[in-house]
Write a protein that holds these residues in place. Structure first.
Motif, PDB file in Angstrom:
ATOM      1  N   HIS A  37       0.863  -1.179   0.000  1.00 36.10           N
ATOM      2  CA  HIS A  37       0.000   0.000   0.000  1.00 36.10           C
ATOM      3  C   HIS A  37       0.898   1.228   0.000  1.00 36.10           C
ATOM      4  CE1 HIS A  37      -2.678   3.202   1.422  1.00 36.10           C
ATOM      5  NE2 HIS A  37      -3.684   2.443   1.014  1.00 36.10           N
ATOM      6  N   GLY A  38       0.656   2.123  -0.951  1.00 39.24           N
ATOM      7  CA  GLY A  38       1.505   3.304  -1.021  1.00 39.24           C
ATOM      8  C   GLY A  38       1.033   4.305  -2.055  1.00 39.24           C
ATOM      9  N   GLU A  39       1.954   5.157  -2.453  1.00 41.31           N
ATOM     10  CA  GLU A  39       1.626   6.230  -3.394  1.00 41.31           C
ATOM     11  C   GLU A  39       2.113   5.898  -4.801  1.00 41.31           C
ATOM     12  OE1 GLU A  39       3.498   9.689  -1.743  1.00 41.31           O
ATOM     13  OE2 GLU A  39       1.816  10.089  -0.380  1.00 41.31           O
ATOM     14  N   TYR A  40       1.419   6.454  -5.772  1.00 40.58           N
ATOM     15  CA  TYR A  40       1.819   6.262  -7.165  1.00 40.58           C
ATOM     16  C   TYR A  40       1.264   7.396  -8.006  1.00 40.58           C
ATOM     17  CZ  TYR A  40      -2.969   4.464  -7.368  1.00 40.58           C
ATOM     18  OH  TYR A  40      -4.329   4.334  -7.260  1.00 40.58           O
ATOM     19  N   VAL A  41       1.854   7.573  -9.152  1.00 39.71           N
ATOM     20  CA  VAL A  41       1.386   8.543 -10.137  1.00 39.71           C
ATOM     21  C   VAL A  41       1.070   7.771 -11.410  1.00 39.71           C
ATOM     22  CG1 VAL A  41       2.041  10.494 -11.613  1.00 39.71           C
ATOM     23  CG2 VAL A  41       2.678  10.484  -9.198  1.00 39.71           C
ATOM     24  N   ILE A  42      -0.098   8.060 -11.994  1.00 43.82           N
ATOM     25  CA  ILE A  42      -0.448   7.435 -13.271  1.00 43.82           C
ATOM     26  C   ILE A  42       0.025   8.350 -14.396  1.00 43.82           C
ATOM     27  CG2 ILE A  42      -2.289   6.587 -14.747  1.00 43.82           C
ATOM     28  CD1 ILE A  42      -3.927   6.034 -12.254  1.00 43.82           C
ATOM     29  N   GLN A  43       0.957   7.853 -15.174  1.00 43.68           N
ATOM     30  CA  GLN A  43       1.525   8.622 -16.280  1.00 43.68           C
ATOM     31  C   GLN A  43       0.840   8.237 -17.590  1.00 43.68           C
ATOM     32  OE1 GLN A  43       5.464   7.465 -17.801  1.00 43.68           O
ATOM     33  NE2 GLN A  43       6.105   9.582 -17.511  1.00 43.68           N
ATOM     34  N   GLN A  44       0.425   9.216 -18.344  1.00 39.91           N
ATOM     35  CA  GLN A  44      -0.220   8.984 -19.637  1.00 39.91           C
ATOM     36  C   GLN A  44       0.659   9.552 -20.743  1.00 39.91           C
ATOM     37  OE1 GLN A  44      -3.115   7.460 -20.291  1.00 39.91           O
ATOM     38  NE2 GLN A  44      -4.151   7.346 -18.307  1.00 39.91           N
ATOM     39  N   ILE A  45       1.164   8.674 -21.612  1.00 37.85           N
ATOM     40  CA  ILE A  45       1.988   9.102 -22.744  1.00 37.85           C
ATOM     41  C   ILE A  45       1.501   8.378 -23.992  1.00 37.85           C
ATOM     42  CG2 ILE A  45       4.306   9.156 -23.742  1.00 37.85           C
ATOM     43  CD1 ILE A  45       5.458   9.335 -20.975  1.00 37.85           C
ATOM     44  N   ALA A  46       1.096   9.164 -24.973  1.00 36.24           N
ATOM     45  CA  ALA A  46       0.630   8.609 -26.253  1.00 36.24           C
ATOM     46  C   ALA A  46      -0.470   7.568 -26.058  1.00 36.24           C
ATOM     47  CB  ALA A  46       1.804   8.005 -27.019  1.00 36.24           C
ATOM     48  N   GLY A  47      -1.357   7.838 -25.101  1.00 41.91           N
ATOM     49  CA  GLY A  47      -2.477   6.939 -24.863  1.00 41.91           C
ATOM     50  C   GLY A  47      -2.148   5.704 -24.054  1.00 41.91           C
ATOM     51  N   ILE A  48      -0.902   5.591 -23.587  1.00 47.02           N
ATOM     52  CA  ILE A  48      -0.471   4.435 -22.804  1.00 47.02           C
ATOM     53  C   ILE A  48      -0.298   4.850 -21.348  1.00 47.02           C
ATOM     54  CG2 ILE A  48       1.329   2.693 -22.482  1.00 47.02           C
ATOM     55  CD1 ILE A  48       1.955   2.971 -25.465  1.00 47.02           C
ATOM     56  N   SER A  49      -0.891   4.098 -20.429  1.00 50.61           N
ATOM     57  CA  SER A  49      -0.802   4.402 -19.006  1.00 50.61           C
ATOM     58  C   SER A  49       0.318   3.595 -18.352  1.00 50.61           C
ATOM     59  CB  SER A  49      -2.127   4.083 -18.299  1.00 50.61           C
ATOM     60  OG  SER A  49      -3.171   4.857 -18.823  1.00 50.61           O
ATOM     61  N   ASP A  50       0.957   4.214 -17.370  1.00 49.13           N
ATOM     62  CA  ASP A  50       1.970   3.510 -16.600  1.00 49.13           C
ATOM     63  C   ASP A  50       1.980   4.105 -15.196  1.00 49.13           C
ATOM     64  OD1 ASP A  50       3.896   1.697 -16.016  1.00 49.13           O
ATOM     65  OD2 ASP A  50       5.533   2.722 -17.050  1.00 49.13           O
ATOM     66  N   LEU A  51       2.387   3.319 -14.216  1.00 45.24           N
ATOM     67  CA  LEU A  51       2.464   3.792 -12.846  1.00 45.24           C
ATOM     68  C   LEU A  51       3.913   4.082 -12.482  1.00 45.24           C
ATOM     69  CD1 LEU A  51      -0.439   2.708 -12.760  1.00 45.24           C
ATOM     70  CD2 LEU A  51       0.014   1.891 -10.442  1.00 45.24           C
TER      71      LEU A  51
END
Length: 211
Positions: free
Chosen positions: A126-140
């Protein structure tokens, strides 16, 4: 330009929640020693079984070879017992699918015969994350995302002989309100992250108790 930057910052706001990795144990040697076509088919079926269960509560972030990485937003967090039940169900679906694939195999290839050697482990944090959106692709992204991936490399199997297990971080157990009392404790050390205590349960024992 400024508006675009502000929108991008808003998209990348820090979120909090559960992170889970479900990793198929023994797959590297399984692929290396068997026929790739049948090994790939078995992997696909097993991953689908895991995803079907996890997807009922978690958001699937991505597939990572023989692992499923998923997250749950804090606003969607259920009782801790429900999360543990989902882990049990996911492990059970994996074991049942592996048994079914083995029983239905009609060819004598090494891949089909070796399916019972595969197992499944979970890392739950359990923790923190940022959802990154680049060219329609999501990543944490984030330190906690790095941590859960580093925790895949641990000494649980060597210490206990368990091939199928769940390893919880202290943060995961705290937010689940689940006791550490009956769990196997290990301290893992990672560069840049330091010492990390994990608390583990044998999924074979839980599966046998349920079935």
């Amino acid at each position: 330009m400024r508006q675009a930057v502000e929108e991008r910052v808003m998209e990348r706001k820090t979120q909090t929640g559960f992170l889970v990795l479900a990793d198929i144990s023994g797959y590297t040697s399984f692929v290396a020693q068997t026929e790739i076509e049948h090994a790939d088919l078995a992997l696909s079926c097993l991953l689908e079984a895991i995803i079907e269960k996890l997807n009922s509560m978690f958001t699937i972030a991505k597939l990572e070879g023989d692992a499923v990485f998923a997250y749950m937003e804090e606003s969607k967090r259920p009782e801790g017992s429900v999360i543990l039940e989902l882990v049990d169900q996911s492990y059970g679906a994996f074991r049942d699918k592996a048994a079914s694939l083995f029983a239905q195999a009609t060819c004598p290839c090494k891949a089909c015969r070796a399916i019972p050697t595969l197992d499944l482990k979970f890392i739950l944090h359990h923790g923190e994350y940022v959802i990154q959106q680049i060219a329609g692709i999501s990543d944490l992204l984030g330190t906690d995302v790095n941590l859960i991936h580093r925790l895949l490399k641990n000494g649980v199997a060597e210490s206990t002989g368990w091939k199928g297990y769940t390893a919880f971080t202290g943060a995961a157990l705290e937010h689940m309100k689940y006791s550490k009392a009956h769990l196997f404790k290990r301290c893992e050390t990672y560069e840049h992250l330091g010492d990390v205590d994990i608390y583990c349960m044998d999924m074979h024992a839980r599966y046998d108790a349920i079935h």
